[in-house]
Design a protein around this motif. Structure first.
Motif, mmCIF file in Angstrom:
data_model
loop_
_atom_site.group_PDB
_atom_site.id
_atom_site.type_symbol
_atom_site.label_atom_id
_atom_site.label_comp_id
_atom_site.label_asym_id
_atom_site.label_seq_id
_atom_site.Cartn_x
_atom_site.Cartn_y
_atom_site.Cartn_z
ATOM 1 N N GLY A 3 0.492 -1.022 0.155
ATOM 2 C CA GLY A 3 -0.176 -0.069 0.351
ATOM 3 C C GLY A 3 0.439 1.158 0.279
ATOM 4 O O GLY A 3 0.178 2.158 -0.113
ATOM 5 N N ARG A 4 2.155 1.329 -0.142
ATOM 6 C CA ARG A 4 3.070 2.197 -0.073
ATOM 7 C C ARG A 4 4.081 2.300 -1.362
ATOM 8 O O ARG A 4 3.673 2.030 -2.273
ATOM 9 N N ALA A 5 4.119 3.639 -2.231
ATOM 10 C CA ALA A 5 4.226 3.756 -3.204
ATOM 11 C C ALA A 5 5.583 4.459 -2.764
ATOM 12 O O ALA A 5 5.584 5.070 -1.715
ATOM 13 N N ALA A 6 6.538 4.502 -3.988
ATOM 14 C CA ALA A 6 8.013 5.115 -3.340
ATOM 15 C C ALA A 6 8.038 6.364 -3.478
ATOM 16 O O ALA A 6 6.956 7.071 -4.176
ATOM 17 N N PRO A 7 9.295 7.048 -2.569
ATOM 18 C CA PRO A 7 8.715 9.175 -2.156
ATOM 19 C C PRO A 7 8.952 9.225 -3.386
ATOM 20 O O PRO A 7 9.653 8.851 -4.317
ATOM 21 N N ILE A 8 8.448 10.486 -3.732
ATOM 22 C CA ILE A 8 8.091 11.577 -4.313
ATOM 23 C C ILE A 8 9.470 12.810 -4.321
ATOM 24 O O ILE A 8 10.239 12.127 -4.728
ATOM 25 N N CYS A 9 8.516 13.351 -3.977
ATOM 26 C CA CYS A 9 9.808 14.840 -3.189
ATOM 27 C C CYS A 9 9.263 14.844 -1.862
ATOM 28 O O CYS A 9 8.508 14.847 -1.353
ATOM 29 N N GLY A 10 11.037 15.429 -1.337
ATOM 30 C CA GLY A 10 10.688 15.925 0.155
ATOM 31 C C GLY A 10 11.088 14.164 1.264
ATOM 32 O O GLY A 10 10.475 14.278 1.822
ATOM 33 N N GLY A 11 11.150 13.120 0.185
ATOM 34 C CA GLY A 11 10.545 11.998 0.662
ATOM 35 C C GLY A 11 9.239 11.776 1.798
ATOM 36 O O GLY A 11 9.137 10.822 2.293
ATOM 37 N N ARG A 12 8.049 12.616 0.962
ATOM 38 C CA ARG A 12 6.927 11.717 1.553
ATOM 39 C C ARG A 12 6.587 10.941 0.621
ATOM 40 O O ARG A 12 6.923 11.286 -0.408
ATOM 41 N N GLY A 13 5.656 10.330 0.882
ATOM 42 C CA GLY A 13 5.603 9.051 -0.356
ATOM 43 C C GLY A 13 3.863 9.655 -0.509
ATOM 44 O O GLY A 13 3.581 10.011 0.156
ATOM 45 N N VAL A 14 3.287 8.281 -1.088
ATOM 46 C CA VAL A 14 1.720 8.268 -1.496
ATOM 47 C C VAL A 14 1.183 7.016 -0.743
ATOM 48 O O VAL A 14 1.701 6.191 -1.643
ATOM 49 N N ILE A 15 0.064 7.496 0.007
ATOM 50 C CA ILE A 15 -0.422 5.804 0.612
ATOM 51 C C ILE A 15 -1.405 5.670 -0.439
ATOM 52 O O ILE A 15 -2.892 6.405 -0.929
ATOM 53 N N VAL A 16 -1.223 4.522 -0.957
ATOM 54 C CA VAL A 16 -2.157 3.841 -2.314
ATOM 55 C C VAL A 16 -2.947 2.469 -2.083
ATOM 56 O O VAL A 16 -2.029 1.284 -1.375
ATOM 57 N N GLY A 17 -4.693 2.964 -1.539
ATOM 58 C CA GLY A 17 -4.995 1.832 -1.034
ATOM 59 C C GLY A 17 -4.963 0.197 -2.026
ATOM 60 O O GLY A 17 -4.148 -0.254 -2.136
ATOM 61 N N THR A 18 -5.290 0.603 -2.617
ATOM 62 C CA THR A 18 -5.713 -0.254 -4.037
ATOM 63 C C THR A 18 -6.012 0.284 -4.845
ATOM 64 O O THR A 18 -6.730 0.773 -5.270
ATOM 65 N N VAL A 19 -5.916 -0.229 -5.966
ATOM 66 C CA VAL A 19 -5.879 0.351 -7.838
ATOM 67 C C VAL A 19 -6.356 -0.424 -8.740
ATOM 68 O O VAL A 19 -6.526 -2.137 -8.822
ATOM 69 N N ILE A 20 -7.359 -0.115 -9.492
ATOM 70 C CA ILE A 20 -7.751 -0.933 -10.325
ATOM 71 C C ILE A 20 -6.569 -1.526 -10.921
ATOM 72 O O ILE A 20 -5.805 -0.790 -12.282
ATOM 73 N N PRO A 21 -6.769 -3.444 -11.372
ATOM 74 C CA PRO A 21 -5.294 -3.167 -12.383
ATOM 75 C C PRO A 21 -5.956 -3.513 -13.604
ATOM 76 O O PRO A 21 -7.174 -4.024 -14.101
ATOM 77 N N LEU A 22 -5.062 -2.841 -14.230
ATOM 78 C CA LEU A 22 -5.091 -2.188 -15.769
ATOM 79 C C LEU A 22 -4.604 -3.245 -16.520
ATOM 80 O O LEU A 22 -3.328 -3.614 -17.320
ATOM 81 N N PRO A 23 -5.445 -4.166 -17.730
ATOM 82 C CA PRO A 23 -4.310 -4.545 -18.087
ATOM 83 C C PRO A 23 -3.621 -3.697 -19.891
ATOM 84 O O PRO A 23 -3.679 -2.599 -19.779
ATOM 85 N N ARG A 24 -2.625 -4.291 -20.764
ATOM 86 C CA ARG A 24 -1.701 -3.386 -21.716
ATOM 87 C C ARG A 24 -3.097 -2.728 -22.350
ATOM 88 O O ARG A 24 -4.032 -3.051 -22.532
#
Length: 110
Positions: A3-24
Motif C-alpha cells: 500500500g505504499r508507493a516510492a517516495p516522490i519529493c522531499g521523502g514524502r510517499g503517497v499512500i495507495v490502498g488499492t488500484v484497478i489492475p489494468l491490462p495492456r
C-alpha cells in the motif's frame, strides 16, 4: 510494506490502498472493440426476435443502463487484469447496441 508507493519529493510517499489492475492498452482496446461488435450483434438479434412495442426511453435505458452498471461494477470490483478487461468489454456493449438500434431506426424510417 503493502500500500505504499516510492517516495516522490522531499521523502514524502503517497499512500495507495488499492488500484484497478489494468491490462495492456492493446488488450483493453481489443476487448472494447469486441464488446462493441457484440452489442451490434445483440441489437440485430433483438430487432429480429423481439416484436413487442417498447417505449423508446425504456429501450434506451435498458440498452445503455444495464451494460453500463454491470461493466462498471465489474471494473470497480476486479482484482485481476482479465476481470478488468471483461468489465470493459461489457461496458462497451452498450454503445454498440445503441448505435445499431439507432441505425435500424434511421434505415426503417420509423
Amino acid at each position: 510494506m503493502l500500500g505504499r508507493a516510492a517516495p516522490i519529493c522531499g521523502g514524502r510517499g503517497v499512500i495507495v490502498g488499492t488500484v484497478i489492475p489494468l491490462p495492456r492498452a492493446s488488450v483493453l482496446a481489443g476487448v472494447m472493440i469486441i464488446g462493441v461488435a457484440l452489442g451490434m450483434m445483440a441489437a440485430l438479434l433483438a430487432a429480429v426476435e423481439i416484436t413487442a412495442t417498447i417505449r423508446p426511453d425504456l429501450a434506451i435505458g435498458l440498452v445503455i443502463g444495464v451494460p453500463s452498471i454491470v461493466g462498471m461494477l465489474t471494473i470497480l470490483f476486479s482484482n485481476r487484469r482479465w476481470m478488468t478487461a471483461v468489465g470493459a468489454m461489457v461496458l462497451a456493449i452498450g454503445p454498440g447496441w445503441f448505435g445499431a438500434l439507432t441505425a435500424i431506426q434511421v434505415a426503417t424510417g420509423v
